[in-house]
Design a protein around this motif. Structure first.
Motif, PDB file in Angstrom:
ATOM      1  N   SER A  12       0.705  -1.097  -0.107  1.00 43.88           N
ATOM      2  CA  SER A  12       0.051  -0.038  -0.137  1.00 43.88           C
ATOM      3  C   SER A  12       0.832   1.299   0.019  1.00 43.88           C
ATOM      4  N   GLY A  13       2.049   1.301   0.410  1.00 40.63           N
ATOM      5  CA  GLY A  13       2.579   2.622   0.365  1.00 40.63           C
ATOM      6  C   GLY A  13       3.383   2.945  -0.814  1.00 40.63           C
ATOM      7  N   PHE A  14       3.163   2.008  -1.692  1.00 43.65           N
ATOM      8  CA  PHE A  14       3.886   2.492  -3.039  1.00 43.65           C
ATOM      9  C   PHE A  14       3.444   3.653  -3.730  1.00 43.65           C
ATOM     10  N   VAL A  15       2.087   3.817  -3.774  1.00 47.04           N
ATOM     11  CA  VAL A  15       1.529   4.970  -4.449  1.00 47.04           C
ATOM     12  C   VAL A  15       1.749   6.378  -3.753  1.00 47.04           C
ATOM     13  N   PRO A  16       1.691   6.622  -2.537  1.00 41.53           N
ATOM     14  CA  PRO A  16       2.196   7.993  -1.882  1.00 41.53           C
ATOM     15  C   PRO A  16       3.815   8.098  -1.850  1.00 41.53           C
ATOM     16  N   GLN A  17       4.441   6.820  -2.115  1.00 47.56           N
ATOM     17  CA  GLN A  17       5.892   7.243  -2.075  1.00 47.56           C
ATOM     18  C   GLN A  17       6.369   7.405  -3.456  1.00 47.56           C
ATOM     19  N   PHE A  18       5.737   6.949  -4.681  1.00 51.31           N
ATOM     20  CA  PHE A  18       6.205   6.969  -5.913  1.00 51.31           C
ATOM     21  C   PHE A  18       5.287   7.342  -6.843  1.00 51.31           C
ATOM     22  N   GLU A  19       3.994   7.180  -6.908  1.00 50.17           N
ATOM     23  CA  GLU A  19       3.075   7.594  -7.754  1.00 50.17           C
ATOM     24  C   GLU A  19       2.062   8.617  -7.853  1.00 50.17           C
ATOM     25  N   MET A  20       2.476   9.652  -6.523  1.00 51.60           N
ATOM     26  CA  MET A  20       1.353  10.591  -6.514  1.00 51.60           C
ATOM     27  C   MET A  20       1.215  11.758  -7.875  1.00 51.60           C
ATOM     28  N   ASN A  21       2.487  11.855  -8.511  1.00 54.05           N
ATOM     29  CA  ASN A  21       2.408  12.718  -9.602  1.00 54.05           C
ATOM     30  C   ASN A  21       1.652  12.188 -10.745  1.00 54.05           C
ATOM     31  N   ASN A  22       1.709  10.922 -10.942  1.00 55.56           N
ATOM     32  CA  ASN A  22       0.883  10.212 -11.946  1.00 55.56           C
ATOM     33  C   ASN A  22      -0.888  10.449 -11.348  1.00 55.56           C
ATOM     34  N   VAL A  23      -0.919  10.282 -10.096  1.00 53.80           N
ATOM     35  CA  VAL A  23      -2.425  10.485  -9.527  1.00 53.80           C
ATOM     36  C   VAL A  23      -2.667  11.815  -9.914  1.00 53.80           C
ATOM     37  N   ARG A  24      -1.845  12.828  -9.653  1.00 51.87           N
ATOM     38  CA  ARG A  24      -2.236  14.171  -9.831  1.00 51.87           C
ATOM     39  C   ARG A  24      -2.409  14.505 -11.440  1.00 51.87           C
ATOM     40  N   ILE A  25      -1.683  14.024 -12.289  1.00 54.43           N
ATOM     41  CA  ILE A  25      -1.956  14.077 -13.736  1.00 54.43           C
ATOM     42  C   ILE A  25      -3.240  13.510 -13.978  1.00 54.43           C
ATOM     43  N   LEU A  26      -3.537  12.278 -13.567  1.00 56.82           N
ATOM     44  CA  LEU A  26      -4.881  11.837 -14.067  1.00 56.82           C
ATOM     45  C   LEU A  26      -6.131  12.604 -13.415  1.00 56.82           C
ATOM     46  N   GLN A  27      -5.682  13.029 -12.191  1.00 61.42           N
ATOM     47  CA  GLN A  27      -6.982  13.730 -11.590  1.00 61.42           C
ATOM     48  C   GLN A  27      -7.218  15.291 -12.355  1.00 61.42           C
ATOM     49  N   GLU A  28      -6.187  15.661 -12.852  1.00 63.00           N
ATOM     50  CA  GLU A  28      -6.225  17.008 -13.631  1.00 63.00           C
ATOM     51  C   GLU A  28      -6.946  16.555 -14.954  1.00 63.00           C
ATOM     52  N   MET A  29      -6.843  15.335 -15.422  1.00 66.85           N
ATOM     53  CA  MET A  29      -7.244  14.854 -16.860  1.00 66.85           C
ATOM     54  C   MET A  29      -8.968  14.650 -16.508  1.00 66.85           C
ATOM     55  N   GLY A  30      -9.244  14.596 -15.339  1.00 63.79           N
ATOM     56  CA  GLY A  30     -10.926  14.338 -15.044  1.00 63.79           C
ATOM     57  C   GLY A  30     -11.084  12.960 -14.443  1.00 63.79           C
ATOM     58  N   TYR A  31      -9.846  12.043 -13.757  1.00 62.91           N
ATOM     59  CA  TYR A  31     -10.199  10.879 -13.720  1.00 62.91           C
ATOM     60  C   TYR A  31     -10.415  10.700 -12.275  1.00 62.91           C
ATOM     61  N   GLU A  32     -11.503  10.007 -11.540  1.00 58.28           N
ATOM     62  CA  GLU A  32     -11.372   9.526 -10.083  1.00 58.28           C
ATOM     63  C   GLU A  32     -10.446   8.259 -10.012  1.00 58.28           C
ATOM     64  N   ILE A  33      -9.527   8.560  -9.166  1.00 57.16           N
ATOM     65  CA  ILE A  33      -8.667   7.373  -8.767  1.00 57.16           C
ATOM     66  C   ILE A  33      -8.876   6.496  -7.867  1.00 57.16           C
ATOM     67  N   HIS A  34      -8.930   5.328  -8.327  1.00 56.33           N
ATOM     68  CA  HIS A  34      -9.049   4.229  -7.211  1.00 56.33           C
ATOM     69  C   HIS A  34      -7.690   3.469  -6.889  1.00 56.33           C
ATOM     70  N   TYR A  35      -7.351   2.820  -5.935  1.00 58.29           N
ATOM     71  CA  TYR A  35      -6.162   2.183  -5.525  1.00 58.29           C
ATOM     72  C   TYR A  35      -6.410   0.894  -4.948  1.00 58.29           C
ATOM     73  N   ALA A  36      -5.894  -0.306  -5.624  1.00 58.67           N
ATOM     74  CA  ALA A  36      -6.034  -1.605  -5.104  1.00 58.67           C
ATOM     75  C   ALA A  36      -4.778  -2.100  -4.681  1.00 58.67           C
ATOM     76  N   ALA A  37      -4.549  -2.288  -3.457  1.00 53.78           N
ATOM     77  CA  ALA A  37      -3.398  -3.029  -2.782  1.00 53.78           C
ATOM     78  C   ALA A  37      -3.553  -3.607  -1.526  1.00 53.78           C
TER      79      ALA A  37
END
Length: 379
Positions: A12-37
């Motif tokens: 579960s720690g992978f996204v906050p450690q490494f992927e928050m920039n991709n999360v931000r990009i997708l959110q700016e593109m209008g996506y609701e982000i879901h995370y399975a871990a």
């Protein structure tokens, strides 16, 4: 209805450690982000609190590390059901086990629903590589097979890219220069590494950052410190992991308590690096190591093995030393040289500062925006 994107990782720690920039990009593109871990396994950080107030919707699935676990099929069914219920518009998976399970589930859902769901897979370092143990090449055939269910295969180092480019990917294979490096955070003026850990003022400081696992190979540097008993040098290890107790015991048995310091989980890594003299990275296997890039940003010379990922970042004798053998003599010789030639060490650190700009957040963000947009148009 808003678009939905699913990110899948094993821990579960992978996204906050490494992927928050991709999360931000997708959110700016209008996506609701879901995370399975597996939210019961937190590797990066102390808990899951960093996911709070991010807008990410979390789904706990008990992913394990072994491909032979009896829980693999259960996790596959849970993930497939989640994909059917939520009707995701894009799936981005990471890590070998979850990369396989997510792509297999996505392909099944694709056939059941007749919806074309773009699937990205980021390999942060294939398990198979030049010099890897024979058993690791099992993953070569797995990755090659599942490339057919991948709309974009993202690879982070030259060796992986050359090999992965030969896979029959359903979409395309892209080189991406890591996760994108932000400038180091502003220094905390109140933090004094020497005062915090009672390090003598005349001692030089060597730092390692990384999870305490066999792969990270911290024991090699601990054994190397045995050669510096009578010299003013201290080794600081930032990180936690399954070998933590074993490494502490090793230090005690070798009577190196004054030479080796454990910080545990460290949220002031940038300040530790700023106050160090050399960065040691004894890891045996890497994709494109963030810890090395952070040390480069801090202007430190790096000592590590000549392995995939390291050689994408460090040029031997320009940014530090890349060793051909994992032996104490090699690490000790490199450290002795840097300690005796501080001007050369500083020059190597400055070379690293310039070099790491190739892996900046801006460059990675621009590429990821383009990749996501192209997949969205094609879906």
């Amino acid at each position: 209805m808003s678009k939905k994107a699913l990110i899948v990782t094993r821990v579960s720690g992978f996204v906050p450690q490494f992927e928050m920039n991709n999360v931000r990009i997708l959110q700016e593109m209008g996506y609701e982000i879901h995370y399975a871990a597996n939210f019961d396994v937190v590797v990066y950080g102390k808990d899951n609190s960093r996911l709070e107030d991010t807008g990410i919707k979390c789904h706990s699935i008990p992913f394990g590390r072994s491909p032979f676990s009896r829980d693999v099929f259960r996790c596959y069914r849970m993930l497939k059901q989640l994909m059917i219920q939520q009707e995701f518009d894009l799936i981005h998976c990471h890590m070998p086990m979850t990369g396989v399970i997510a792509r297999r589930a996505a392909e099944k859902v694709r056939k059941l629903t007749k919806r074309r769901i773009p699937v990205l897979y980021t390999a942060h370092g294939f398990h198979f590589y030049k010099g890897a143990p024979p058993a690791h090449w099992f993953y070569y055939f797995v990755e090659r097979y599942y490339a057919r269910y991948t709309d974009c295969l993202l690879l982070m180092n030259e060796e992986d890219f050359q090999r992965g480019s030969k896979f029959h990917v359903r979409g395309k294979t892209e080189y991406i220069p890591g996760i994108g490096m932000k400038p180091l955070p502003t220094a905390v003026e109140s933090f004094d590494l020497r005062k915090e850990y009672n390090i003598p003022q005349d001692s030089k400081i060597v730092v390692s950052v990384g999870e305490m696992t066999e792969r990270k190979n911290h024991q090699r540097m601990i054994k190397t410190m045995d050669r510096f008993r009578r010299q003013p040098l201290v080794y600081v290890i930032c990180g936690t992991g399954p070998l933590e107790c074993e490494l502490h015991q090793m230090v005690q048995e070798m009577h190196l308590q004054k030479k080796v310091i454990f910080t545990g989980y460290c949220d002031t890594v940038a300040d530790v690096l700023r106050q160090a003299d050399v960065f040691a990275f004894p890891s045996l296997q890497e994709g494109l190591p963030v810890a090395v890039m952070e040390a480069m940003q801090a202007g430190l010379p790096v000592v590590g093995l000549n392995i995939r990922g390291n050689r994408d970042l460090i040029e031997n004798k320009k940014g530090g030393f890349l060793l051909e053998e994992d032996i104490e003599e090699g690490y000790a010789g490199a450290l002795q040289y840097l300690l005796k030639h501080p001007e050369e060490a500083a020059h190597m650190g400055q070379w690293n500062r310039k070099r790491v700009k190739k892996f900046s957040m801006e460059k990675v963000d621009n590429k990821m925006r383009k990749i996501y947009a192209e997949l969205e148009r094609e879906s």
